[in-house]
Design a protein around this motif. Structure first.
Motif, PDB file in Angstrom:
ATOM      1  N   ARG A  56       0.789  -0.888  -0.294  1.00  0.00           N
ATOM      2  CA  ARG A  56      -0.171  -0.115   0.144  1.00  0.00           C
ATOM      3  C   ARG A  56       0.818   1.146  -0.133  1.00  0.00           C
ATOM      4  NH1 ARG A  56      -4.719   0.261  -1.636  1.00  0.00           N
ATOM      5  NH2 ARG A  56      -5.403   1.283   0.123  1.00  0.00           N
ATOM      6  N   GLY A  65       3.113   1.216  -4.100  1.00  0.00           N
ATOM      7  CA  GLY A  65       2.494   0.891  -4.841  1.00  0.00           C
ATOM      8  C   GLY A  65       2.948  -0.796  -5.580  1.00  0.00           C
ATOM      9  N   VAL A  66       2.099  -1.221  -6.531  1.00  0.00           N
ATOM     10  CA  VAL A  66       2.095  -2.333  -6.737  1.00  0.00           C
ATOM     11  C   VAL A  66       3.482  -2.433  -8.483  1.00  0.00           C
ATOM     12  CG1 VAL A  66       0.563  -4.048  -7.289  1.00  0.00           C
ATOM     13  CG2 VAL A  66      -0.190  -2.415  -6.116  1.00  0.00           C
ATOM     14  N   SER A  92       1.380   0.892 -10.225  1.00  0.00           N
ATOM     15  CA  SER A  92      -0.013   1.181 -10.571  1.00  0.00           C
ATOM     16  C   SER A  92       0.206   2.947 -10.206  1.00  0.00           C
ATOM     17  CB  SER A  92      -0.631   0.884  -8.946  1.00  0.00           C
ATOM     18  OG  SER A  92       0.415   1.090  -7.700  1.00  0.00           O
ATOM     19  N   ASP A 102      -3.315  -1.157  -8.328  1.00  0.00           N
ATOM     20  CA  ASP A 102      -4.151  -1.189  -6.704  1.00  0.00           C
ATOM     21  C   ASP A 102      -4.788  -1.567  -6.483  1.00  0.00           C
ATOM     22  OD1 ASP A 102      -1.802  -0.052  -6.195  1.00  0.00           O
ATOM     23  OD2 ASP A 102      -2.353   1.642  -5.498  1.00  0.00           O
TER      24      ASP A 102
END
Length: 100
Positions: free
Chosen positions: A14, A17-18, A31, A40
């Motif tokens: 979180r 990001g991803v 993301s 996300d």
């Protein structure tokens, strides 16, 4: 019917990001990239289902394009899937571009 697909890994958290990685380990997206925040949202859903079913969080998911042009994300480890219909053009494009 599925006409195209890509196997991807969603790795992140979180705070940072991803990241999206292809099957060969190539970074495809993040993301935090412009117009990619929906990654996300999908990552959260995938991880929530994996947590509930006690399966590894780093297994790949499939992004598929159907013959009718719709895009879906499928998690074969849990059976979870989402058809990306009605989520907005930019949100769908964040995943559609992973296939094209």
């Amino acid at each position: 019917d599925i006409v195209a697909e890509a196997s991807i890994a969603l790795i992140g958290n979180r705070s940072d990001g991803v990241q999206v990685f292809g099957a060969d380990g190539t970074k495809l997206a993040h993301s935090n990239d412009e117009l990619a925040g929906f990654i996300d949202v999908i990552w959260l859903s995938v991880n929530r289902n994996r947590l509930l079913q006690n399966v590894p969080s780093d297994a790949p998911v499939r992004v598929v394009k159907r013959a009718n042009g719709h895009v879906a994300v499928i998690d074969d480890t849990t059976g979870w899937k989402i058809e990306l219909i009605g989520y907005g053009q930019d949100n769908v494009a964040a995943f559609a571009r992973l296939i094209d």
